[in-house]
Design a protein around this motif. Structure first.
Motif, PDB file in Angstrom:
ATOM      1  N   GLY A   1      69.863  86.539  35.090  1.00  0.00           N
ATOM      2  CA  GLY A   1      70.535  85.618  34.184  1.00  0.00           C
ATOM      3  C   GLY A   1      70.437  86.075  32.742  1.00  0.00           C
ATOM      4  N   MET A   2      71.293  85.511  31.896  1.00  0.00           N
ATOM      5  CA  MET A   2      71.281  85.874  30.478  1.00  0.00           C
ATOM      6  C   MET A   2      70.747  84.729  29.642  1.00  0.00           C
ATOM      7  SD  MET A   2      74.555  88.209  29.510  1.00  0.00           S
ATOM      8  CE  MET A   2      75.062  89.574  30.571  1.00  0.00           C
ATOM      9  N   ALA A   3      69.994  85.093  28.591  1.00  0.00           N
ATOM     10  CA  ALA A   3      69.410  84.112  27.676  1.00  0.00           C
ATOM     11  C   ALA A   3      69.712  84.506  26.245  1.00  0.00           C
ATOM     12  CB  ALA A   3      67.899  84.029  27.880  1.00  0.00           C
ATOM     13  N   LEU A   4      69.817  83.487  25.395  1.00  0.00           N
ATOM     14  CA  LEU A   4      69.911  83.684  23.952  1.00  0.00           C
ATOM     15  C   LEU A   4      68.561  83.354  23.334  1.00  0.00           C
ATOM     16  CD1 LEU A   4      73.205  82.077  22.545  1.00  0.00           C
ATOM     17  CD2 LEU A   4      72.530  84.477  22.360  1.00  0.00           C
ATOM     18  N   ILE A   5      67.950  84.356  22.694  1.00  0.00           N
ATOM     19  CA  ILE A   5      66.722  84.146  21.937  1.00  0.00           C
ATOM     20  C   ILE A   5      67.149  83.977  20.483  1.00  0.00           C
ATOM     21  CG2 ILE A   5      64.506  85.119  21.265  1.00  0.00           C
ATOM     22  CD1 ILE A   5      64.682  86.803  23.888  1.00  0.00           C
ATOM     23  N   LEU A   6      67.103  82.732  20.008  1.00  0.00           N
ATOM     24  CA  LEU A   6      67.706  82.439  18.711  1.00  0.00           C
ATOM     25  C   LEU A   6      66.729  81.737  17.783  1.00  0.00           C
ATOM     26  CD1 LEU A   6      68.208  79.501  19.969  1.00  0.00           C
ATOM     27  CD2 LEU A   6      70.592  80.137  20.063  1.00  0.00           C
ATOM     28  N   PRO A   7      67.032  81.760  16.479  1.00  0.00           N
ATOM     29  CA  PRO A   7      66.102  81.146  15.520  1.00  0.00           C
ATOM     30  C   PRO A   7      66.051  79.637  15.693  1.00  0.00           C
ATOM     31  CG  PRO A   7      68.113  81.810  14.419  1.00  0.00           C
ATOM     32  CD  PRO A   7      68.191  82.350  15.807  1.00  0.00           C
TER      33      PRO A   7
ATOM     34  N   VAL B   1      63.018  80.555  18.704  1.00  0.00           N
ATOM     35  CA  VAL B   1      61.786  81.185  18.227  1.00  0.00           C
ATOM     36  C   VAL B   1      61.641  80.928  16.732  1.00  0.00           C
ATOM     37  CG1 VAL B   1      61.767  82.976  19.999  1.00  0.00           C
ATOM     38  CG2 VAL B   1      62.935  83.413  17.826  1.00  0.00           C
ATOM     39  N   ASP B   2      60.407  80.938  16.269  1.00  0.00           N
ATOM     40  CA  ASP B   2      60.107  80.704  14.860  1.00  0.00           C
ATOM     41  C   ASP B   2      59.969  82.036  14.136  1.00  0.00           C
ATOM     42  OD1 ASP B   2      59.234  79.958  12.370  1.00  0.00           O
ATOM     43  OD2 ASP B   2      57.321  79.116  13.032  1.00  0.00           O
ATOM     44  N   VAL B   3      61.002  82.380  13.344  1.00  0.00           N
ATOM     45  CA  VAL B   3      60.928  83.564  12.476  1.00  0.00           C
ATOM     46  C   VAL B   3      61.367  83.139  11.065  1.00  0.00           C
ATOM     47  CG1 VAL B   3      61.149  85.356  14.238  1.00  0.00           C
ATOM     48  CG2 VAL B   3      63.219  84.281  13.333  1.00  0.00           C
ATOM     49  N   ARG B   4      60.809  82.026  10.603  1.00  0.00           N
ATOM     50  CA  ARG B   4      61.291  81.420   9.365  1.00  0.00           C
ATOM     51  C   ARG B   4      61.114  82.323   8.153  1.00  0.00           C
ATOM     52  NH1 ARG B   4      62.704  76.120  10.000  1.00  0.00           N
ATOM     53  NH2 ARG B   4      62.003  75.149  11.938  1.00  0.00           N
ATOM     54  N   GLN B   5      60.040  83.089   8.101  1.00  0.00           N
ATOM     55  CA  GLN B   5      59.832  83.959   6.954  1.00  0.00           C
ATOM     56  C   GLN B   5      60.908  85.043   6.880  1.00  0.00           C
ATOM     57  OE1 GLN B   5      57.418  84.367   4.286  1.00  0.00           O
ATOM     58  NE2 GLN B   5      57.255  82.175   4.668  1.00  0.00           N
ATOM     59  N   SER B   6      61.287  85.578   8.027  1.00  0.00           N
ATOM     60  CA  SER B   6      62.380  86.545   8.063  1.00  0.00           C
ATOM     61  C   SER B   6      63.707  85.878   7.746  1.00  0.00           C
ATOM     62  CB  SER B   6      62.444  87.216   9.441  1.00  0.00           C
ATOM     63  OG  SER B   6      63.543  88.105   9.520  1.00  0.00           O
ATOM     64  N   MET B   7      63.942  84.697   8.316  1.00  0.00           N
ATOM     65  CA  MET B   7      65.181  83.972   8.068  1.00  0.00           C
ATOM     66  C   MET B   7      65.373  83.680   6.584  1.00  0.00           C
ATOM     67  SD  MET B   7      67.151  83.221  10.753  1.00  0.00           S
ATOM     68  CE  MET B   7      67.922  81.628  10.419  1.00  0.00           C
ATOM     69  N   ALA B   8      64.293  83.349   5.901  1.00  0.00           N
ATOM     70  CA  ALA B   8      64.387  83.021   4.483  1.00  0.00           C
ATOM     71  C   ALA B   8      64.803  84.221   3.648  1.00  0.00           C
ATOM     72  CB  ALA B   8      63.052  82.472   3.981  1.00  0.00           C
ATOM     73  N   ASN B   9      64.632  85.416   4.183  1.00  0.00           N
ATOM     74  CA  ASN B   9      65.056  86.626   3.483  1.00  0.00           C
ATOM     75  C   ASN B   9      66.344  87.179   4.072  1.00  0.00           C
ATOM     76  OD1 ASN B   9      64.454  88.100   1.233  1.00  0.00           O
ATOM     77  ND2 ASN B   9      62.712  89.184   2.101  1.00  0.00           N
ATOM     78  N   GLY B  10      66.946  86.438   5.021  1.00  0.00           N
ATOM     79  CA  GLY B  10      68.262  86.809   5.521  1.00  0.00           C
ATOM     80  C   GLY B  10      68.269  87.622   6.791  1.00  0.00           C
ATOM     81  N   GLY B  11      67.281  87.435   7.666  1.00  0.00           N
ATOM     82  CA  GLY B  11      67.273  88.177   8.922  1.00  0.00           C
ATOM     83  C   GLY B  11      66.738  87.348  10.072  1.00  0.00           C
ATOM     84  N   GLY B  12      67.495  87.234  11.145  1.00  0.00           N
ATOM     85  CA  GLY B  12      67.071  86.473  12.308  1.00  0.00           C
ATOM     86  C   GLY B  12      66.478  87.346  13.396  1.00  0.00           C
ATOM     87  N   PRO B  13      66.343  86.803  14.610  1.00  0.00           N
ATOM     88  CA  PRO B  13      65.727  87.559  15.710  1.00  0.00           C
ATOM     89  C   PRO B  13      66.398  88.901  15.993  1.00  0.00           C
ATOM     90  CG  PRO B  13      65.933  85.254  16.294  1.00  0.00           C
ATOM     91  CD  PRO B  13      66.670  85.416  15.000  1.00  0.00           C
ATOM     92  N   ALA B  14      67.736  88.944  15.920  1.00  0.00           N
ATOM     93  CA  ALA B  14      68.426  90.196  16.225  1.00  0.00           C
ATOM     94  C   ALA B  14      68.249  91.225  15.119  1.00  0.00           C
ATOM     95  CB  ALA B  14      69.905  89.931  16.466  1.00  0.00           C
TER      96      ALA B  14
END
Length: 417
Positions: free
Chosen positions: A299-305, A334-347
């Motif tokens: 199966g396929m999954a989306l690992i998203l912020p 997933v929690d990647v808030r520090q990366s998200m705040a600088n403009g980058g998500g899980p991918a």
């Protein structure tokens, strides 16, 4: 050959800060001047890798680069003490953490010589990223040193900009089978620069010895770039036979979809309509900057912020999608808030390499014990916070350098010093 797709995540470096250097990246601009949390950021990234391992997915990692980049500063006839603030910040940037921009990767089934080709990205559009490629190339040549299975290329020369796998997609029946490679380039984006030039994409396709009949060059939507989709992976992501895309991702969507179906009739194209999820919502939530992965059960999954879960319009549409009969059936925030705040998500944090894991230098492959060691080093050595006015501080420079050296030693990669 035990062929698999490996996600190589960039370990978030000890110099992680919010200098707002990336024109066209709305999150980066909005958080410019904020106090960053390098330790929390890096530990969030490690936990994302750990979660992927527990899903049964192969996982690798890349080291942070040496920062500040004194060789680059010397080329500008300056140093950290005397450089102008924007130059100092560019030298200190931890942006190599976004490994999706490290390189473009063509797996062996797609290439005429049967090798996996990797081309380091030049990232020349943004000053703070333009000097990454030397450190990235050294790391790629170490991780993929097996010349029987890999060919590692240097970057496309100026003036043509290349930002790596963030502007590249691959569709295939399975990771180990031949597929089609899709290079997405920009032409214009209102007030923002188009970072991927078609000349770079074509040069990489030639260097990787791809079959022209199975290679597409697609223009990113000017509307999407102007809205803040500075890379294609902010508005579209592909995995095996599935393309998951925003309605406004491509300048010529009908022609793009027709070309994909012509080359790969079994491809499934999942389009998120703009009247349900606007470009603004997609960019705020980084819905498409997710890892679309095939799980061990097929199966396929989306690992998203987690930001996608917090946006009611985005999460409402996603919930309807997975409740249906489509190919994507699982959502994993997933929690990647520090990366998200600088403009980058899980991918953004990962580079996908489809190959036999046994052909990769094992020092770059993750397991639980190794991630424990990495977490211990981060907890002991990474700065807890960095404020913008600290970037020229000699004590911080020393802390950042010693932290990276401790990580290299813990992973047996001292030759990257």
């Amino acid at each position: 050959m035990a062929f698999a797709e490996i996600n190589f995540d960039g370990i978030i470096g000890p110099s992680h800060n919010y200098a707002g250097l990336s024109l066209g990246n709305i999150a980066s601009a909005n958080n410019a001047g904020a106090v960053s949390e390098p330790r929390a950021a890096a530990l969030q990234g490690v936990e994302k890798m750990r979660a992927n391992l527990r899903l049964g997915l192969p996982q690798g990692f890349f080291m942070p680069l040496d920062r500040p980049n004194t060789a680059w500063l010397a080329g500008l006839a300056t140093d950290m003490e005397s450089a102008e603030p924007h130059i100092r910040a560019a030298a200190f940037s931890a942006s190599a953490m976004w490994a999706a921009n490290a390189a473009t990767v063509s797996p062996a089934p797609d290439t005429l010589d049967g090798k996996c080709h990797l081309s380091a990205a030049n990232l020349l559009t943004m000053a703070h990223r333009s000097h990454e490629w030397t450190g990235t190339l050294a790391q790629l040549r170490l991780a993929f040193a097996d010349t029987q299975h890999f060919t590692v290329h240097g970057p496309v020369p100026p003036p043509y900009g290349d930002e790596g796998a963030a502007n590249f997609m691959r569709l295939c029946p399975s990771h180990g089978e031949a597929g089609i490679e899709i290079f997405v380039y920009g032409k214009a984006g209102g007030p923002f620069p188009a970072r991927q030039h078609v000349e770079s994409s074509k040069a990489i396709a030639r260097a990787h010895r791809l079959d022209p009949a199975k290679t597409l060059f697609v223009q990113q939507s000017e509307t999407a770039i102007a809205a803040g989709a500075f890379h294609n992976d902010v508005v579209a992501v592909a995995n095996e036979r599935v393309l998951f895309t925003h309605e406004q991702a491509f300048e010529y969507p009908d022609e793009t979809y027709a070309d994909i179906k012509r080359l790969m009739p079994e491809a499934e194209i999942v389009i998120v309509p703009a009247d349900r999820v606007s470009l603004a919502d997609a960019i705020q939530s980084y819905l498409f900057n997710a890892q679309l992965v095939t799980l061990p059960d097929g199966g396929m999954a989306l690992i998203l912020p987690s930001e996608a879960q917090e946006n009611t319009r985005v999460w409402g549409w996603l919930s309807e999608m997975v409740a249906g009969n489509g190919p994507i059936r699982t959502l994993i925030p997933v929690d990647v808030r520090q990366s998200m705040a600088n403009g980058g998500g899980p991918a953004c944090l990962r580079l996908r390499v489809a190959c036999d894991p046994a052909t990769v230098d094992p020092r770059f492959m993750a397991d639980e014990a190794k991630l424990d060691r990495i977490s211990d080093v981060i907890a002991a050595h990474w700065p807890e916070t960095i404020a913008p006015d600290q970037l020229g501080n000699s004590a911080l420079v020393s802390t950042v350098r010693k932290a990276r050296e401790a990580l290299l030693d813990a992973c047996g990669l001292a030759e990257l010093r």
